[in-house]
Design an enzyme around this catalytic site. Sequence first.
Site, PDB file in Angstrom:
ATOM      1  N   HIS A   1     -62.262  -3.893 -46.869  1.00 59.20           N
ATOM      2  CA  HIS A   1     -61.162  -5.187 -47.140  1.00 59.20           C
ATOM      3  C   HIS A   1     -60.701  -5.636 -45.791  1.00 59.20           C
ATOM      4  CE1 HIS A   1     -57.931  -6.294 -48.679  1.00 59.20           C
ATOM      5  NE2 HIS A   1     -56.968  -5.705 -48.358  1.00 59.20           N
TER       6      HIS A   1
ATOM      7  N   GLN B   1     -61.108  -1.736 -41.887  1.00 61.50           N
ATOM      8  CA  GLN B   1     -60.599  -1.761 -43.215  1.00 61.50           C
ATOM      9  C   GLN B   1     -61.064  -0.914 -44.221  1.00 61.50           C
ATOM     10  OE1 GLN B   1     -56.488  -2.529 -44.445  1.00 61.50           O
ATOM     11  NE2 GLN B   1     -55.750  -0.385 -44.261  1.00 61.50           N
TER      12      GLN B   1
ATOM     13  N   LEU C   1     -60.128  -5.720 -55.761  1.00 57.34           N
ATOM     14  CA  LEU C   1     -59.345  -4.806 -55.616  1.00 57.34           C
ATOM     15  C   LEU C   1     -58.088  -5.272 -56.929  1.00 57.34           C
ATOM     16  CD1 LEU C   1     -57.080  -5.497 -52.214  1.00 57.34           C
ATOM     17  CD2 LEU C   1     -59.870  -4.161 -52.497  1.00 57.34           C
TER      18      LEU C   1
ATOM     19  N   PHE D   1     -43.575  -0.042 -46.687  1.00 52.08           N
ATOM     20  CA  PHE D   1     -44.495  -0.071 -47.059  1.00 52.08           C
ATOM     21  C   PHE D   1     -44.314   1.554 -46.565  1.00 52.08           C
ATOM     22  CE2 PHE D   1     -46.929  -4.569 -48.423  1.00 52.08           C
ATOM     23  CZ  PHE D   1     -46.749  -3.875 -49.632  1.00 52.08           C
TER      24      PHE D   1
ATOM     25  N   ARG E   1     -54.456  -1.126 -40.044  1.00 50.55           N
ATOM     26  CA  ARG E   1     -53.804  -2.387 -39.910  1.00 50.55           C
ATOM     27  C   ARG E   1     -52.244  -1.194 -40.829  1.00 50.55           C
ATOM     28  NH1 ARG E   1     -52.883  -6.212 -44.283  1.00 50.55           N
ATOM     29  NH2 ARG E   1     -55.014  -5.377 -44.505  1.00 50.55           N
TER      30      ARG E   1
ATOM     31  N   GLU F   1     -53.047  -1.431 -55.353  1.00 52.56           N
ATOM     32  CA  GLU F   1     -52.482   0.175 -55.010  1.00 52.56           C
ATOM     33  C   GLU F   1     -50.867   0.250 -55.536  1.00 52.56           C
ATOM     34  OE1 GLU F   1     -54.455   1.511 -51.069  1.00 52.56           O
ATOM     35  OE2 GLU F   1     -52.475   0.191 -50.471  1.00 52.56           O
TER      36      GLU F   1
ATOM     37  N   ARG G   1     -54.122   4.800 -47.239  1.00 54.68           N
ATOM     38  CA  ARG G   1     -55.011   3.914 -47.710  1.00 54.68           C
ATOM     39  C   ARG G   1     -57.092   4.767 -46.863  1.00 54.68           C
ATOM     40  NH1 ARG G   1     -54.952  -2.629 -46.745  1.00 54.68           N
ATOM     41  NH2 ARG G   1     -53.831  -2.066 -48.585  1.00 54.68           N
TER      42      ARG G   1
ATOM     43  N   HIS H   1     -60.587  -0.626 -48.112  1.00 60.04           N
ATOM     44  CA  HIS H   1     -59.153  -0.106 -49.803  1.00 60.04           C
ATOM     45  C   HIS H   1     -60.100   1.087 -50.244  1.00 60.04           C
ATOM     46  CE1 HIS H   1     -56.703  -1.377 -52.950  1.00 60.04           C
ATOM     47  NE2 HIS H   1     -56.347  -2.061 -51.651  1.00 60.04           N
TER      48      HIS H   1
END
Length: 576
Positions: free
Chosen positions: A351, A236, A252, A122, A386, A255, A286, A238
Amino acid sequence: MAVIERRLATTVLVIGTGGAGLRAAIELAESGVDVLAVGKRPKDDAHTALAAGGINAALATMDPDDSWQQHAADTLKESYLLADPRTTQIVTQGAARGIDDLERYGMAFAREGDGRISQRFFGAHKFRRTAFAGDYTGLEIQRTLIRRAEQLDIPVLDGVYITRLLVHDGAVFGAYGFDLTHGTRYLIHADAVILAAGGHTRIWRRTSSRRDENTGDSFRLAVEAGARLRDPELVQFHPSGIIEPENAAGTLVSEAARGEGGVLRNALGERFMTRYDPERMELSTRDRVALASYTEIKEGRGTPNGAVWLDVSHLPRQTIMTRLPRVYQTLLDLQMLDITREPIEIAPTAHYSMGGVWVRPEDHSTDVRGLYAIGEASSGLHGANRLGGNSLIELLVFGRITGQAAAAYSEALTAQPRSASAVARARAEIDDLLAADGPENVRALQRAIRNTMTEHAGVVRDEEGLRAGLAELTAIEKRMEDVGVHPDIAGYQDLAHAFDLKSAALAARATLEAALERRETRGCHNRSDYPDLDPSLQVNLVWSPTTGVTHESIPPIPDEISALMEDVSTEGKLVE
């Protein structure tokens, strides 16, 4: 009609039945401690079920060089040095145990041919350390925890809305609330309370949270009990939330759509990421992609709806159907849009609350004796950005630790002092709202707060806008004195919305005041009037209604971790 009030007593009360709340309840039940879990949503539809990407632990099943120290280094680096090193160490050291617990409860992780747990990259992780179950990791974790809770006969009250924590002389002694269907009141006595009721992202107009969740309940319950908030301004966004239909705005688009080769274009047809990150383009981090989309829209190159286009239609149909099945189905269901032929209209969406209730790193205790906060309700791990996959492991690590701490706290009590006046205040708060018959509509005021936060405290902020937002919020708070609350044959949702509104107003005020104080750009926090990072603001901002915003220093990072901190390439990796 007489008010029906049920009285219950338990050793530990858990508020919230998502992953964090259930993990804490399981720890208590496995230790033989009496526990009750209460949630306003059905437990199988908790927010945890929406988490797609995966869960982090340095298991080293794929990359033998990985270690908890490297996981901690990546987390602290990516937090822009605002994460608490002690919290980070506890989570990264305890992560493998968290995965073991899930396996013990019967969770089916994706595995390699030889039986090892599969792990993938990730964004901003040096090694492959994200375990997963398809693109339904959160849902699988939630199902696993529910199954374990049922095996342990843990009582779970669904559809009960907690309105107030009961406190006497600085110590919690329970909570008060009502049933969303029948209006039955609940007076619950408990030695300790674990707050796991989520964050505050629903106070923006576009959010990946569903209606009536993440409205800041945890923040209000904690603050009114005497606790404080830490870093509420760090939210955060998104990059890819859909904007239509209105009731699903913010849902969402994974991604993975960009990871598989999706392209971002503005209304002029330009592939605009060339301007913002020409090397990584759509695979940038992000916060960068969200800022890029926001800038295009703000400068007039967005669609008439205030969005940009995400296009996967050039990809082979087979790729879309096998690699992006959930995205395909979601857009077909919500918009009758065939993404194999048409682009998707998207905009940044609120998000994740990276700040939350102020807690001690060791056991997530708060300023109120006997009160603990975990999960998205708490703070300390994520700082200003994050890492994808860290939120799910945090639930498991601190669910376990806090369950043990709450049990130990209860065992050490010689008595449980209660307060008749605290209970009376909780009853009166509901009575007064039910008697309220003013002209103001609760839902309209919630929307007003969401509009204010979207306009003045979104992806990019500035002094003038934040002050305008505070002025608007003050006017909304004044209007809140004249609400009308009208339960009907369908239940007491209108009363719940009135409490959601109170929570949203408090969370909005904390966010605006802290954002005003953070006069810098750091991670998710973009100030157009202060575009640079300010070393003097490498602090946590702690808020309460009585003290306003204060600065709290962050402990030094241990040498064994700081030596491993480096810029990790995010090329080809996704932050889910």
